[in-house]
Design a protein around this motif. Structure first.
Motif, PDB file in Angstrom:
ATOM      1  N   GLU A 159      -5.822   8.607   3.916  1.00  0.00           N
ATOM      2  CA  GLU A 159      -6.203   7.239   4.301  1.00  0.00           C
ATOM      3  C   GLU A 159      -5.130   6.637   5.214  1.00  0.00           C
ATOM      4  N   TRP A 172       0.840  -1.205   0.000  1.00  0.00           N
ATOM      5  CA  TRP A 172       0.000   0.000   0.000  1.00  0.00           C
ATOM      6  C   TRP A 172       0.874   1.254   0.000  1.00  0.00           C
ATOM      7  N   MET A 181      -0.686   3.069  -3.175  1.00  0.00           N
ATOM      8  CA  MET A 181      -2.025   2.609  -3.549  1.00  0.00           C
ATOM      9  C   MET A 181      -3.144   3.207  -2.689  1.00  0.00           C
ATOM     10  N   ASN A 182      -2.780   3.917  -1.626  1.00  0.00           N
ATOM     11  CA  ASN A 182      -3.821   4.642  -0.875  1.00  0.00           C
ATOM     12  C   ASN A 182      -3.369   6.091  -0.693  1.00  0.00           C
ATOM     13  N   SER A 183      -4.271   6.921  -0.203  1.00  0.00           N
ATOM     14  CA  SER A 183      -3.965   8.357  -0.119  1.00  0.00           C
ATOM     15  C   SER A 183      -3.287   8.677   1.208  1.00  0.00           C
ATOM     16  N   PHE A 240      -2.486  -5.119  -6.072  1.00  0.00           N
ATOM     17  CA  PHE A 240      -3.876  -4.858  -5.688  1.00  0.00           C
ATOM     18  C   PHE A 240      -4.762  -4.456  -6.861  1.00  0.00           C
ATOM     19  N   TYR A 263      -7.795  -3.415 -12.956  1.00  0.00           N
ATOM     20  CA  TYR A 263      -8.690  -2.285 -12.686  1.00  0.00           C
ATOM     21  C   TYR A 263      -8.034  -1.026 -13.229  1.00  0.00           C
ATOM     22  N   PRO A 264      -8.666  -0.372 -14.200  1.00  0.00           N
ATOM     23  CA  PRO A 264      -7.978   0.751 -14.854  1.00  0.00           C
ATOM     24  C   PRO A 264      -8.006   2.038 -14.026  1.00  0.00           C
ATOM     25  N   ASP A 265      -8.952   2.147 -13.106  1.00  0.00           N
ATOM     26  CA  ASP A 265      -9.087   3.405 -12.360  1.00  0.00           C
ATOM     27  C   ASP A 265      -9.050   3.145 -10.852  1.00  0.00           C
ATOM     28  N   PHE A 266      -7.967   2.518 -10.420  1.00  0.00           N
ATOM     29  CA  PHE A 266      -7.820   2.202  -9.003  1.00  0.00           C
ATOM     30  C   PHE A 266      -7.977   3.495  -8.194  1.00  0.00           C
ATOM     31  N   PRO A 267      -8.939   3.528  -7.273  1.00  0.00           N
ATOM     32  CA  PRO A 267      -9.277   4.815  -6.659  1.00  0.00           C
ATOM     33  C   PRO A 267      -8.288   5.263  -5.576  1.00  0.00           C
ATOM     34  N   ASN A 268      -8.030   6.568  -5.562  1.00  0.00           N
ATOM     35  CA  ASN A 268      -7.258   7.227  -4.496  1.00  0.00           C
ATOM     36  C   ASN A 268      -5.855   6.645  -4.303  1.00  0.00           C
ATOM     37  N   ALA A 269      -5.229   6.239  -5.397  1.00  0.00           N
ATOM     38  CA  ALA A 269      -3.856   5.728  -5.295  1.00  0.00           C
ATOM     39  C   ALA A 269      -2.898   6.891  -5.464  1.00  0.00           C
TER      40      ALA A 269
END
Lengths: 462, 462, 462
Positions: B159, B149, B154-156, B378, B441-447
């Motif tokens: 987050e 992560w 992969m996260n903000s 992920f 997943y093309p639009d992995f969110p908040n990465a």
């Protein structure tokens, strides 16, 4: 606590200040009436003496209550009021038994089974007034304005009764002069009573003890605020607040007077009530839990309480946030509080923009293209996925950040949001790319519930 | 407890023995210095008198602490040390108010907001020394060496702040002479402080009470050790240990002296601290929770602590297991203890060989064949499946067996492992058989999170 | 409690009444024998004096027990009985050490490690008699008659030992004159002992305190009754009963005499024991938890206990329901109780008819058509789906409704049932429509467990 003397002094000062502020703010100076008369009518003695034998537990509960100390008897709450529709017929029959102690007619007073906030307001007018405008009191209206389970009839009446209505409340009805057993007994927070009042004070102050201590404990809120969709109790227990509560609760002074329960003096870390309801410093006690709230973290798109369409708050979120900040400042420094709100606002913003809105847009597109069917909600997998994104993990993410519970903010929250979002978008794109209609469950089980909005609420409103 | 007299006698004997052993083992006889002087400087009186008014809760907390009993004042912890970068400027301004009580310059002492283990070590050197080498203190380093992560962004950052960093800690920074609000406040166990020390003693001994009782209670550990990926508190509560704790905790003597808290005498069943930290019999108290551990049950492949690459323990697992066995033997018989370790070792072996290794081999094969993409972790469903196999249910299985919680060992553990393994292998084989690349997943969110390893840790190491 | 005097009076009255009723109902008047002799043999003194040194915790536990008060010594429970197979050889060796205190041969008495219900029955005959016919005592037999994990060998022996057998119990075996470590230690409720008796009283009354208080607390039941498949403790904690327990438990009189623990007097809201085991009003205490039960909510298809094929109750459900109603009526009114059972019965009916039966029919059809394979259970996804429908969420729905926990009845229960049902039926129809055999997991992990039914149970039965 060793510091009890200080505590009491500060407590009294706080109470006086609170009272003074209340008068100023609400602009109604009043001469207080409060005296405890020790006599009681013979009908009240009859209640007590008979129930001491027949329902020793209720009697014991009452003897431990502040009501008993103040000489509030059974009749003060249960005596039927003019127009009451739920006067107990069974109870009346006891008074035709002159051969029994207290069985004579002269002891008879008509009794109503359901004691309502309106009844309680005779002695507790401010609490009831505050409660009446809360989301708690109006939750049945909110639910019917929002919920696809109810409006689409997607669950059965018994699933609602043993589930939803247990917390949200029922609309009380009388059938053949008796309380309708499909609506009673119930102590949900939004119960619609026969006298038009909303709620049941015994949801949190269980009868017949009616304890302020009980309502101050987090487990009381946790009766309803738990589980996959609003796990406030799990979140609280995980937080630093909850940890300190668990370690020190036996030292807490739970019975401090209403409005005088003082952080640091009466307790170390706050409970749910401390921050959301109790008076603290210059912020007055409220029974309207909508106060002090600056985001609707339970809504699909997070909005300000005043913009929550099903039940817009009648106040400004900045005013309420300032109230809550004053609560925080009872224990925390200014920098700490400001930093907390930066994190919380950021979490809300990221949820709204990065997770909710793109998913909502995709859902709308699917409906527009006819690839999802609008007839029923929940009968296509993507509808369930979308629902759980905002209603389950999306709430957990926001509420976890809101109450500083890292495991809920991340593992039960944004972590789950990410995977849900990805799966939702993959399947949605697959439908779009292949121009395929989503599979509809042809035999959705137990979708038999009544879809009539309660006229007791919605006809009144029109 | 009725047996308190015996308890004290044994307690003292244990403490003396423990002291003697410590001296022998560590080979540094020392002349003890310990005297409590009752006077205090006028600057300390100024702190106390002003904060008694301004932050009554902090004052009340302190009055109940052992610190207050030993005449440890605010200054003993908060007085700025040479080189401190976080000296409070706001606080200094108060001393230009000669018209206020204690507002005169002569009461001024520079104050640091963040009290660190280095500060605590002035009085508690052994605890800090032990803690400094623990996985707790070094968790940020471990996390950055392992976690996809963080390393993949992969996260903000938010987050991470409301999630990961809450428990693991932040790297404190100063901006414009103030603590940077993106790093402070924080009380994570691995916080990297400005003075180079690691951690925050108040993670477990919350300020300003600093209670040994609190740290002995399982809920304190449960602040961070909970949830889908390391549910030690749920596991504990389910175990026989937890059951007895819940039933008898009100009888426990929580305030027994450090090192003298005696199983059977001061308490019936152990808490987390009892087995992992407290002195017991001839085993000395430690603040290094890596001690007494013989398997890394949180790692993907279970290894011995000395073989845990990101942070190899500086001890031999057999030595540590023997320590833990001595703890077990305080209450259990030898046969019981040996049998427990047979079960635990078997559970670890089966997890490694039957679940983890075949799944890992399949994952590697998919990468080798180009059917899975290594760019990001992920963003392909099988990566998430694999992660949850070891990080979620695989940990629960091992930890459930480790702490004797059957529901976690089986239903939340191996039961879930089986189904996860089957689904993972089915999908993986499908990719292999059809020679299909996995969907990404093309639009992995908040990465969007920062992927820079903290130089405060990693530059120092080079 | 303030009402203690009343409480004791009522308590004694209840106990006398209970005794009288018991005699009448069971028709065996007996002359009571109950006298406490204060002397003890020198062998018992030897046990106590040696274990006071060697296992101070066990000694301390015993001193706090009612056993110690009644002069029940180690020997009264541990002295080997004629035919005992588990006489400790290690223990005997201590008595050849004449140079040690109490090391002489004359202090020797043969000791059995495992104390069984048969041992306990010497003083507690009624409890053991009741327990012996309960589902608790016979759970290993029930499990082997039902469970596909065991019968199909789908999990490993160690998964069973750290999981299933921890609660259900082991079949004790002796190897080389010692208790076989694969079967001992164990305190599962259905343990099959070497003397043929079933269970372990210390499952709930942990040694060596043997407390009635502990067994009255819900956490004790929660050791085993928790988790995805029978979350009674979570359900209880969520209910109004649990809420009141959490808020008021410190006021409960936990040590009221067996049979005299009176709702409303000794406690506010009931615990598990209150309703399922404790004497209350005219209903006598029982250690057979099958009593008072009117539905088998854990079975795939909900049936009456007398119709539960693996272990049919030897009583009529209506008789048992009437008993439970009498328990409810200790606190609740008649209308309340009747309404509760309407909801519960409706929930059971809807589960059976709307969810279980159609899914079961579909499963049978798939087997009949050869689209699912009957060789092994759990190795095809639909078998797992079907299992979780009844064993996980279907139980939660029924049990949530049964104990009035709305979150479990709905969100963890019927809500999950709906989605599971839909997914199951979609996939099943897909197999039927395409005439495709379900995918079988070719490498089901760790399916290595012994499939031999324990002859100690099943040979005896034939």
């Amino acid at each position: 606590m060793r510091t009890r003397t200080i505590g009491i002094a500060i407590g009294i000062a706080t109470a006086l200040l609170a009272t003074a502020t209340a008068f100023a703010a609400q602009n109604f100076p009043k001469a207080r009436e409060f005296r405890i008369e020790r006599g009681m009518p013979e009908q009240a003695i009859a209640c007590i003496e008979c129930h001491k034998q027949q329902t020793a537990g209720i009697f014991a509960d009452w003897t431990m209550s502040r009501h008993a100390s103040a000489n509030i008897t059974c009749l003060d709450c249960h005596q039927a009021q003019p127009g009451d529709l739920d006067i107990s017929r069974d109870h009346e029959q006891y008074y035709s038994r002159g051969d029994m102690p207290y069985g004579e007619k002269r002891y008879f007073i008509p009794i109503a089974s359901a004691v309502t906030p309106k009844d309680c307001s005779r002695c507790h007018p401010d609490e009831v007034k505050q409660y009446a405008k809360s989301k708690h009191a109006n939750t049945i209206e909110i639910m019917w304005k929002l919920d696809p389970w109810l409006n689409g009839g997607m669950n059965s009446d018994n699933e609602r009764k043993t589930g939803c209505y247990y917390c949200h409340g029922t609309v009380l009805k009388v059938t053949d002069g008796k309380l309708d057993s499909s609506t009673w007994p119930n102590v949900g927070v939004g119960r619609v009573n026969l006298d038009g009042s909303l709620g049941s004070c015994t949801s949190c102050h269980t009868r017949h003890r009616f304890s302020v201590m009980e309502a101050r404990k987090p487990e009381t809120c946790g009766q309803c605020h738990l589980g996959p969709d609003h796990p406030q109790i799990e979140i609280y227990n995980e937080s630093k607040h909850g940890d300190i509560y668990q370690a020190f609760k036996q030292e807490y002074n739970w019975n401090s007077a209403p409005g005088a329960w003082t952080p640091g003096i009466d307790y170390r870390a706050p409970t749910c009530a401390s921050c959301h309801m109790s008076g603290s410093g210059s912020v007055l006690t409220t029974h309207d839990v909508t106060e002090r709230i600056s985001w609707e973290t339970q809504a699909p798109l997070t909005v300000r309480p005043q913009d929550f369409k099903p039940f817009p708050a009648q106040t400004d979120w900045k005013v309420e946030r300032d109230k809550m900040k004053k609560i925080c400042l009872q224990c925390h420094g200014k920098a700490w509080v400001e930093d907390f709100y930066v994190d919380f606002d950021t979490a809300v913003h990221e949820y709204n923009e990065v997770y909710f809105k793109p998913a909502k847009k995709m859902l709308d597109d699917l409906y527009a293209k006819g690839l999802l069917d609008k007839t029923k909600f929940f009968d296509e997998a993507l509808e369930v996925e979308f629902y759980e994104l905002w209603h389950h993990e999306g709430r957990r993410a926001r509420m976890g950040a809101m109450m500083m519970a890292p495991d809920y903010a991340w593992w039960h929250g944004f972590y789950e949001c990410k995977h849900r979002f990805n799966r939702f978008m993959e399947e949605a794109r697959h439908l779009v790319d292949t121009n395929t209609k989503a599979y509809r469950y042809p035999d959705f089980p137990n979708a038999t519930g009544d879809t009539t909005r309660p006229p007791e609420i919605f006809n009144k409103k029109q």
